[in-house]
Design an enzyme around this catalytic site. Structure first.
Site, mmCIF file in Angstrom:
data_model
loop_
_atom_site.group_PDB
_atom_site.id
_atom_site.type_symbol
_atom_site.label_atom_id
_atom_site.label_comp_id
_atom_site.label_asym_id
_atom_site.label_seq_id
_atom_site.Cartn_x
_atom_site.Cartn_y
_atom_site.Cartn_z
ATOM 1 N N GLY A 9 -27.106 43.200 12.134
ATOM 2 C CA GLY A 9 -25.896 43.512 11.396
ATOM 3 C C GLY A 9 -24.951 42.336 11.460
ATOM 4 C CB THR A 10 -21.730 41.592 9.816
ATOM 5 O OG1 THR A 10 -21.067 42.844 10.028
ATOM 6 C CG2 THR A 10 -22.362 41.570 8.430
ATOM 7 C CB CYS A 13 -21.637 46.010 12.630
ATOM 8 S SG CYS A 13 -23.176 45.334 13.258
ATOM 9 N N GLY A 14 -20.900 46.683 16.099
ATOM 10 C CA GLY A 14 -21.292 47.531 17.228
ATOM 11 C C GLY A 14 -22.643 47.251 17.842
ATOM 12 C CB SER A 16 -22.533 44.084 22.295
ATOM 13 O OG SER A 16 -22.897 42.781 21.876
ATOM 14 C CD GLU A 87 -24.162 37.715 21.099
ATOM 15 O OE1 GLU A 87 -24.487 37.317 19.967
ATOM 16 O OE2 GLU A 87 -23.071 38.266 21.331
#
Length: 216
Positions: A9-10, A13-14, A16, A87
């Site tokens: 996602g960008t 947007c949650g 992590s 990441e």
């Protein structure tokens, strides 16, 4: 069957937050996972969410063999029922291959989280390899929003609120940085193409009328 799953996602947007939730749910059932991350906003060896949640993680630097690290962990008596990688876009393609090997050879689920494209709309090498190898690619359902209210689909790098399109692919930063600092902002495609951030949009709205005005 164990899977390699890529949650994409960008920014904002949650991703992590979901990574932390998956770890929490499994630990509540008595499972133990190994968490890897790279260049988290909270610093080395951390997995953090913008909601303020933080946990310890293994910093997967560019020279780490992720598969060998996990095998060594297990050989030394450590336990690993699953693997979380946050990441993941920053990992090298060969490290993504190592994640796939963890699934295939060790029989563990691997949950990788990352953004797909950089501030230039180019695929991160790690994300590209994940798309090529993952058993599933899941787009997160929490939609980040552009300043205009439309769904944000692109990540923009900013300096002092101005969008920049040149520079190194990886520069650690976050959304809502102070003026003058390198930061990031999520935009819809239209405003990314126009290089119009929230700061430049406000400046444009406050600009005086420049149309020629003549007295009658």
């Amino acid at each position: 069957m164990p899977e390699l799953v890529f949650f994409s996602g960008t920014m904002d947007c949650g991703k992590s937050t979901l990574a932390l939730q998956i770890g929490h749910n499994r630990s509540a059932r008595g499972l133990q996972g190994v968490i890897f991350t790279r260049d988290d906003r909270a610093g080395e060896g951390k997995l953090s969410s913008r909601l303020g949640l933080v946990t310890e993680a293994v910093e997967a630097d560019e020279d780490m063999d992720v598969y060998a690290h996990l095998v060594d962990h297990i050989t030394r008596g450590g336990r690993a029922d699953y693997v979380i990688v946050d990441e993941a876009q920053f990992l090298a393609p060969v490290q993504i291959d190592q994640l796939a090997r963890i699934v295939d050879d060790l029989g563990l689920d691997v949950f990788a989280f990352g953004i797909t494209t950089d501030f230039r709309t180019k695929l991160f090498p790690g994300s590209q390899r994940l798309i090529e190898l993952a058993d599933r690619v899941e787009t997160l359902q929490v939609e980040a929003l552009c300043w205009c209210g439309a769904r944000a689909t692109h990540n923009a790098r900013t300096v002092g609120g101005e969008m920049v399109v040149e520079g190194a692919q990886v520069v650690v930063g976050d959304v809502n940085q102070l003026a003058g600092e390198v930061g990031y902002e999520v935009l819809c495609r239209r405003h990314h193409q126009r290089r119009m951030t929230s700061a430049t949009a406000r400046a444009g709205a406050l600009s005086p009328d420049v149309l020629p005005v003549t007295s009658g």
